[in-house]
Design an enzyme around this catalytic site. Structure first.
Site, PDB file in Angstrom:
ATOM      1  N   ASP A   1     -99.637 -37.138   3.469  1.00  0.00           N
ATOM      2  CA  ASP A   1    -100.368 -37.951   4.136  1.00  0.00           C
ATOM      3  C   ASP A   1    -100.560 -37.520   5.572  1.00  0.00           C
ATOM      4  O   ASP A   1    -100.287 -38.389   6.275  1.00  0.00           O
ATOM      5  CB  ASP A   1    -100.290 -39.543   3.993  1.00  0.00           C
ATOM      6  CG  ASP A   1     -99.649 -39.547   2.423  1.00  0.00           C
ATOM      7  OD1 ASP A   1    -100.693 -39.599   1.576  1.00  0.00           O
ATOM      8  OD2 ASP A   1     -99.016 -41.309   2.566  1.00  0.00           O
TER       9      ASP A   1
ATOM     10  N   GLU B   1    -108.816 -44.013   0.178  1.00  0.00           N
ATOM     11  CA  GLU B   1    -108.606 -44.303   1.266  1.00  0.00           C
ATOM     12  C   GLU B   1    -108.439 -43.808   1.989  1.00  0.00           C
ATOM     13  O   GLU B   1    -109.147 -42.462   1.805  1.00  0.00           O
ATOM     14  CB  GLU B   1    -107.220 -44.424  -0.004  1.00  0.00           C
ATOM     15  CG  GLU B   1    -106.728 -43.195  -0.443  1.00  0.00           C
ATOM     16  CD  GLU B   1    -105.889 -43.169  -1.684  1.00  0.00           C
ATOM     17  OE1 GLU B   1    -104.716 -44.654  -1.569  1.00  0.00           O
ATOM     18  OE2 GLU B   1    -104.878 -42.560  -2.638  1.00  0.00           O
TER      19      GLU B   1
HETATM   20  O1  FUB Z   1     -99.109 -42.184   0.233  1.00  0.00           O
HETATM   21  C1  FUB Z   1     -98.535 -43.586  -0.427  1.00  0.00           C
HETATM   22  C2  FUB Z   1    -100.201 -43.811  -0.340  1.00  0.00           C
HETATM   23  O2  FUB Z   1    -101.109 -42.175  -1.301  1.00  0.00           O
HETATM   24  C3  FUB Z   1    -101.340 -43.731   0.783  1.00  0.00           C
HETATM   25  O3  FUB Z   1    -101.185 -44.465   1.069  1.00  0.00           O
HETATM   26  C4  FUB Z   1    -102.555 -43.187   0.288  1.00  0.00           C
HETATM   27  O4  FUB Z   1    -103.590 -42.347   0.663  1.00  0.00           O
HETATM   28  C5  FUB Z   1    -102.033 -41.915  -1.087  1.00  0.00           C
HETATM   29  O5  FUB Z   1    -102.379 -40.573  -0.502  1.00  0.00           O
END
Ligand code: FUB
Length: 324
Positions: free
Chosen positions: A12, A233
């Protein structure tokens, strides 16, 4: 393409140029033995490191500045220190991060540092009225700061499409209705949107109620829940000239996508797929211009042989015409 930090698992990446150096703010993946589930219970991260480099991102040495914030320092957070981002204002650095409170509810918190590499000192409480995950903090040319956020399934974004019960102090008591209602919505309804909100001048609170981020198709209609390009996301915002580029992950269709708008709130028109599925379930990124070249920072699970919660940071150069 380059794997940036082979000695540890990180993911991320939120990347910014401060003082002519590239600073990378990743999640720090660890193995805890937690079982895989659809709510991301296997992502049990506890702390954040800051990485930085100066020079060509494909070759320059990467400095690990060490732990800049640990979950034990954050009074309101119990676990799962997920994606974060940093914005500079008046010479101070504000980390906005997502973590679960002691009721299992994700919120966004703020921690402040005098230098981009930290250490970051957390606020005692999360941002009032904040929810879900994956903050991206964007400073516009007029100095206003906006936070884009949200993530479906384990990121709890689907809980917030109907009114929330909030105490007068802003403590979130949960959704008024059934938490799963919006999770299994019919495919021909508009996709669940993420949110954008302008931050207060001190960057500690929301300055307004969060607004939906709408992504339109070529006919000007909101993307449908069944569209493989709909938001899931990993919001990211960058601006080129007067154009606002909103990029994001599509989750279970495993793409990174690009949309464009003419103001920070949108709506944003879908443009193209930025990245095809990588090895691993998640895909998450940031886009930054450095020394006149455009870069995509992201992650995959090749080095861990596909273990979804043990991800590795990558960088690749982007075609600048993507942003014409
Ligand atoms: O790293 C945990 C979660 O996985 C993140 O918040 C999302 O975007 C995905 O990458």
């Amino acid at each position: 393409m380059r794997y940036l930090f082979p000695s540890d698992y990180m993911a991320d990446p939120s990347v910014h140029v401060f003082n002519n150096r590239l600073y990378i703010y990743p999640s720090h993946d660890i193995e805890t033995g937690a079982a895989f589930d659809d709510d991301g219970g296997h992502f049990q991260m506890r702390d954040y490191h800051v990485l930085s480099l100066q020079g060509d991102p494909l070759t320059a040495p990467v400095t690990d500045h060490g732990v800049m914030l640990d979950v034990d320092q954050v009074p309101w957070a119990e676990k799962q220190m997920w994606d974060s981002d940093v914005v500079e204002k008046d010479g101070r650095y504000y980390l906005i991060f997502s973590a679960k409170d002691y009721n299992g509810v994700f919120h966004l918190g703020v921690a402040i540092a005098e230098r981009p590499e930290g250490p970051f000192i957390p606020q005692e409480h999360p941002i009032r009225g904040s929810f879900s995950i994956d903050p991206c903090v964007f400073k516009d040319d007029d100095g206003q700061i906006y936070c884009y956020f949200g993530g479906l399934w384990g990121g709890q974004l689907q809980w917030y499409q109907s009114p929330r019960q909030l105490t007068k102090e802003g403590v979130d008591l949960g959704p008024a209705g059934d938490r799963k209602t919006q999770l299994f919505c019919p495919a021909d309804v508009p996709a669940l949107p993420s949110f954008v909100v302008r931050m207060s001048d001190d960057v500690l609170q929301f300055a307004e109620a969060p607004r939906s981020v709408v992504i339109l198709d070529a006919d000007g209609q909101p993307l449908k829940a069944s569209d493989p390009h709909r938001f899931f996301e990993a919001s990211w915002m960058h601006k080129v000239g007067k154009k606002y580029f909103f990029s994001y992950s599509t989750g279970d269709s495993h793409l990174l996508c690009l949309a464009v708008g003419d103001n920070p709130y949108g709506p944003f028109r879908f443009q193209c797929e930025l990245l095809q599925p990588v090895v691993g379930w998640t895909t998450h990124h940031s886009i930054v211009q450095y020394d006149g070249r455009w870069w995509l920072f992201h992650h995959d699970c090749v080095p861990s042989n596909g273990i979804t919660h043990l991800r590795s940071l990558k960088v690749k150069e982007l075609d600048p015409h993507l942003f014409d």
